[in-house]
Scaffold this active site. Structure first.
Site, PDB file in Angstrom:
ATOM      1  N   LEU A 138       0.823  -1.210   0.000  1.00 40.20           N
ATOM      2  CA  LEU A 138       0.000   0.000   0.000  1.00 40.20           C
ATOM      3  C   LEU A 138       0.859   1.263   0.000  1.00 40.20           C
ATOM      4  O   LEU A 138       0.345   2.358  -0.211  1.00 40.20           O
ATOM      5  CB  LEU A 138      -0.952   0.011   1.197  1.00 40.20           C
ATOM      6  CG  LEU A 138      -2.065  -1.051   1.167  1.00 40.20           C
ATOM      7  CD1 LEU A 138      -2.952  -0.936   2.401  1.00 40.20           C
ATOM      8  CD2 LEU A 138      -2.901  -0.940  -0.100  1.00 40.20           C
ATOM      9  N   ASN A 151       7.464  -3.091   3.602  1.00 40.17           N
ATOM     10  CA  ASN A 151       8.548  -2.289   3.013  1.00 40.17           C
ATOM     11  C   ASN A 151       8.116  -0.869   2.696  1.00 40.17           C
ATOM     12  O   ASN A 151       8.225  -0.387   1.578  1.00 40.17           O
ATOM     13  CB  ASN A 151       9.134  -2.983   1.778  1.00 40.17           C
ATOM     14  CG  ASN A 151       8.113  -3.244   0.690  1.00 40.17           C
ATOM     15  OD1 ASN A 151       6.914  -3.188   0.945  1.00 40.17           O
ATOM     16  ND2 ASN A 151       8.578  -3.521  -0.505  1.00 40.17           N
ATOM     17  N   ASP A 167       9.371  -9.246   2.848  1.00 41.56           N
ATOM     18  CA  ASP A 167       9.077  -9.296   1.416  1.00 41.56           C
ATOM     19  C   ASP A 167       9.748  -8.156   0.653  1.00 41.56           C
ATOM     20  O   ASP A 167       9.711  -7.006   1.063  1.00 41.56           O
ATOM     21  CB  ASP A 167       7.578  -9.214   1.174  1.00 41.56           C
ATOM     22  CG  ASP A 167       7.259  -9.324  -0.313  1.00 41.56           C
ATOM     23  OD1 ASP A 167       7.563 -10.368  -0.904  1.00 41.56           O
ATOM     24  OD2 ASP A 167       6.740  -8.349  -0.885  1.00 41.56           O
ATOM     25  N   HIS A 227       9.801 -14.272   0.718  1.00 44.53           N
ATOM     26  CA  HIS A 227      10.075 -13.963  -0.690  1.00 44.53           C
ATOM     27  C   HIS A 227      11.356 -14.736  -1.008  1.00 44.53           C
ATOM     28  O   HIS A 227      12.434 -14.365  -0.552  1.00 44.53           O
ATOM     29  CB  HIS A 227      10.266 -12.445  -0.806  1.00 44.53           C
ATOM     30  CG  HIS A 227      10.848 -11.956  -2.095  1.00 44.53           C
ATOM     31  ND1 HIS A 227      10.309 -10.895  -2.783  1.00 44.53           N
ATOM     32  CD2 HIS A 227      11.914 -12.344  -2.828  1.00 44.53           C
ATOM     33  CE1 HIS A 227      11.027 -10.670  -3.878  1.00 44.53           C
ATOM     34  NE2 HIS A 227      12.012 -11.530  -3.921  1.00 44.53           N
ATOM     35  N   HIS A 264       4.373 -15.833  -3.562  1.00 47.51           N
ATOM     36  CA  HIS A 264       4.515 -15.803  -5.029  1.00 47.51           C
ATOM     37  C   HIS A 264       5.499 -16.812  -5.622  1.00 47.51           C
ATOM     38  O   HIS A 264       6.495 -16.435  -6.220  1.00 47.51           O
ATOM     39  CB  HIS A 264       4.846 -14.385  -5.508  1.00 47.51           C
ATOM     40  CG  HIS A 264       5.927 -13.646  -4.755  1.00 47.51           C
ATOM     41  ND1 HIS A 264       7.144 -14.188  -4.454  1.00 47.51           N
ATOM     42  CD2 HIS A 264       5.935 -12.381  -4.254  1.00 47.51           C
ATOM     43  CE1 HIS A 264       7.866 -13.284  -3.807  1.00 47.51           C
ATOM     44  NE2 HIS A 264       7.158 -12.192  -3.670  1.00 47.51           N
ATOM     45  N   ASP A 281       0.452  -9.543  -5.081  1.00 45.96           N
ATOM     46  CA  ASP A 281       1.711  -8.812  -4.957  1.00 45.96           C
ATOM     47  C   ASP A 281       1.566  -7.431  -5.615  1.00 45.96           C
ATOM     48  O   ASP A 281       2.474  -6.953  -6.295  1.00 45.96           O
ATOM     49  CB  ASP A 281       2.882  -9.599  -5.576  1.00 45.96           C
ATOM     50  CG  ASP A 281       4.240  -9.010  -5.177  1.00 45.96           C
ATOM     51  OD1 ASP A 281       4.272  -8.097  -4.330  1.00 45.96           O
ATOM     52  OD2 ASP A 281       5.259  -9.472  -5.726  1.00 45.96           O
TER      53      ASP A 281
END
Lengths: 315, 432
Positions: B68, B99, B157, B184, B237, B310
């Protein structure tokens, strides 16, 4: 047959007829450089802008001479020392240069795909003068012109490309063009610089002797010194021990085999002085042909005028 | 939009795997909760009626992997714009990665994000805390403090956890709180400065590649650690057939591992990079056809638990540059549902599996009170029209950023109505 592209971004996907046409056109320009007055008015009033984002003395000089022999105005911008280092994006540089209404842009760039990006954002023809590890179409055309000039044909010839295949834009353009023209390609180098996935481009040889045995043409690649230290090879010395083209190695090729190198050469690393300066070496012939190839390309692209290019893009 | 009053979803197909319901049911919502579920026409109530004919009534979709960008990168996305994008895509809840700037590695940042959500979010926002301080991969962040403040998982991530010992401690320590570690998977040395999948296309384009082994080596490491430590491991992912083989083996051994896949990894391949399209640049990179097929079949059989986007918004200026220099990542919230519906139409994905992967399973993995439409549960509901045809116009995306490779694609399927806590927060007009 003619050449219908709006740009010269690469040779991948180009047809045999198109490549033949470009080589024939280049052939016809060779003679101009042999004249006492080496200038024709063909591109008078046209402006060719060179965008060199990577240092390149010989390619830039070759394009500049080609443009000037056709009476075009040639302006060259060195990206690394100009607005780029002031933080300007490639898009802004492209738009600014395009606003000056050039008739053709010639771009050398360290990033693969940069000329394609440029071509999407300017309304004039773009010539790729080498992009990253991707393509260097005018180099491959001059290589083919040289081979054809000496051997009379390309189809059926066996060509060994030796060295840092992985990072070589010269290789990519040559592989596409040579195969399209009917030559057989061998790729020669250590596995770190020649991934096995490239087998679809040619026969893979990790041994120089087997790689050059019986070939018509040996195309040597320049070994970038920075590969040492990135663990692609231990040292330049060790590389040269296995992959330097010496007279003994060259004797394994066909008796009349020729040697090409895109320059600048690393004497004693990928090629011995004996071979570089020997009878089989076509290095200076390549340089001469480079001017003819670039004259042909500039003639075909810049000579059309902006309107015709924009019309073609519209359809 | 509608506030408070009773709403009846009438005439639709209810797909509610948590309660073993799949068929023609009407659903009544009152005071923010599911008030009744019954045969068509059987619920008599003084309610606003939503005609759900031809549509699926499903528990609100949950995207457990979004960025976001707030705080710190509000020029790319905010909690407000990101959740507008979410509800337009049918998502009633999102879990946002750490992040940000500052990194969400402390309770203060977690609380800030939750405050912003209360002020401005259309969907529920569940923050994910960092594993390590500053995502630097050295010391554990104060995971307990963040847990108390509301994080539902931890993840570095974007920054792979290179240090195996740190990863081990994270898997052990999070067992205090029962929350998953979301990883990740990328060996930073093997991925190097690669910008796309290392394969045929990469060799053609002369770009630097990231080999599949960069992901698989880390998946193998973390599964080995998990077998030793226990805890909850969630593989974000996944992109390669080799990772799927490792996942299958771990599942067969009964390890507590879950996994997710993104729509772009099962729809696209590295061929999308051909024209140096920077909107086809992401991590992990788009792989090959055989990888995409392995992902789809793992999804179909339920080996992969979750579809997550993602969603990674980036400003135009970070994408309209040389491929090597462009930012990694694409937005995904508004295209995930129709892209997944392609699998239902063309690749035999069961709609029930879709609802599990996009709602039930993320709720279970993150421990959310969601993913079920039993009477008395919170009314987070998505009304899916599987046949709604529309074309992706990038400028019309609700996300602040438009970095999607799906611009101009004709889509079939969309969220017609999105309801959060009984309140309709998104409703698509009859013709777009």
């Amino acid at each position: 047959m003619t050449f219908n592209g709006n740009h010269l971004l690469g040779l991948e996907g180009m047809s045999r007829d198109e490549i033949e046409y470009l080589l024939d056109s280049a052939d016809s320009f060779r003679e101009i450089s042999e004249r006492e007055i080496k200038k024709v008015p063909t591109l008078r009033g046209k402006t060719v802008v060179g965008l060199f984002f990577e240092s390149s003395t010989r390619t830039r000089t070759s394009f500049e001479i080609a443009a000037k022999r056709l009476s075009a105005d040639f302006v060259s911008i060195s990206g690394s020392t100009s607005s780029v280092s002031k933080g300007e994006t490639l898009l802004d540089t492209a738009r600014n240069v395009a606003a000056m209404r050039p008739d053709c842009l010639v771009m050398r760039h360290p990033r693969s795909g940069a000329p394609h990006f440029l071509a999407r954002h300017v309304g004039c023809p773009v010539v790729n003068a080498g992009d990253g590890s991707h393509e260097h179409p005018t180099q491959a055309l001059l290589d083919l012109l040289t081979i054809r000039g000496v051997r009379g044909r390309i189809a059926g010839l066996e060509v060994a490309i030796v060295g840092d295949v992985l990072h070589s834009r010269v290789t990519r353009s040559n592989v596409h063009a040579l195969r399209t023209m009917g030559a057989r390609v061998r790729l020669v180098g250590p596995p770190t610089l020649l991934p096995s996935a490239l087998a679809e481009w040619g026969d893979i040889h990790h041994d120089l002797a087997s790689g050059v045995r019986g070939v018509d043409v040996v195309m040597m690649l320049r070994l970038q010194r920075e590969r040492q230290g990135a663990n692609f090879l231990p040292t330049l010395d060790e590389y040269s021990r296995y992959f330097c083209l010496t007279r003994e190695m060259l004797e394994l090729a066909k008796p009349n085999a020729i040697v090409l190198h895109p320059g600048p050469i690393n004497r004693g690393v990928e090629i011995s002085s004996e071979v570089a300066d020997g009878q089989a070496s076509m290095i200076l012939e390549q340089v001469a042909n480079g001017v003819a190839v670039r004259m042909a390309i500039l003639y075909l692209l810049a000579g059309r005028g902006r309107a015709s290019v924009e019309q073609r893009q519209a359809v | 939009m509608s506030e408070g009053g009773a709403i009846l979803f009438a005439g639709g197909t209810l797909i509610d795997p948590a309660n073993d319901r799949h068929g023609a049911y009407d659903v009544l919502v009152e005071e923010g909760l599911v008030a009744a579920v019954g045969a068509p026409g059987s619920i008599g109530a003084d309610a606003q009626r939503i005609d759900a004919t031809g549509c699926w009534v499903v528990p609100g979709l949950i995207d457990m992997h979004v960025h976001l960008r707030e705080p710190g990168y509000e020029y790319k996305e905010t909690v407000a714009t990101g959740t507008q994008s979410a509800v337009a895509g049918g998502f009633t809840a999102v879990a946002c990665m750490a992040n940000t700037k500052p990194v969400n590695d402390s309770a203060a940042v977690t609380e800030y994000i939750l405050d912003r959500a209360r002020e401005s979010a259309l969907a529920r926002v569940h923050p994910i805390g960092a594993v390590s301080v500053g995502l630097a991969g050295r010391e554990l962040a104060e995971i307990g403090e963040m847990y108390e403040a509301g994080v539902v998982a931890v993840s570095d991530d974007g920054m792979p956890i290179a240090d195996g010992a740190l990863m081990r401690r994270a898997l052990e320590y999070t067992q205090l709180f029962g929350i998953p570690v979301i990883v990740h998977e990328e060996d930073p040395q093997l991925a190097g400065d690669g910008v796309m999948h290392e394969g045929r296309v990469c060799l053609h384009l002369g770009l630097k590649g990231m080999p599949s082994a960069a992901e698989e080596a880390m998946v193998a490491r973390d599964l080995a650690l998990l077998a030793q430590t226990g805890g909850k491991l969630h593989l974000a992912h996944l992109s390669t057939a080799g990772s799927i083989r490792l996942l299958r083996d771990a599942r067969e051994r009964g390890l507590p591992v879950t996994a997710e896949v993104t729509p772009h990894h099962f729809i696209l391949t590295d061929e999308a990079v051909r024209e140096y399209d920077t909107n086809a640049k992401m991590k992990p990179p788009l792989r090959e056809q055989s990888d995409a097929e392995a992902l789809v079949s793992a999804l179909r059989e339920g080996l992969i638990d979750v579809i997550a986007t993602d969603h990674a918004p980036h400003h135009r200026d970070e994408k309209e540059i040389e491929f090597d220099l462009a930012a990694f990542g694409i937005v995904g919230l508004e295209t995930a549902l129709p892209l997944t519906l392609r699998l239902v139409r063309d690749h035999g994905l069961d709609p029930v599996t879709l609802v599990r992967a996009m709602s039930v399973n993320p709720a279970r993995i993150l421990g959310l009170d969601a993913g079920s439409l039993a009477v008395g549960r919170v009314a987070d509901i998505t009304l899916v029209d599987p046949d709604y045809v529309w074309t992706v116009q990038l400028e019309e995306l609700r996300s602040k950023s438009k970095n999607s490779p799906f611009g101009g694609w004709e889509m079939r399927g969309a969220a017609r109505t999105t309801m959060v806590g009984g309140r309709i927060v998104w409703s698509r007009g009859e013709q777009g």
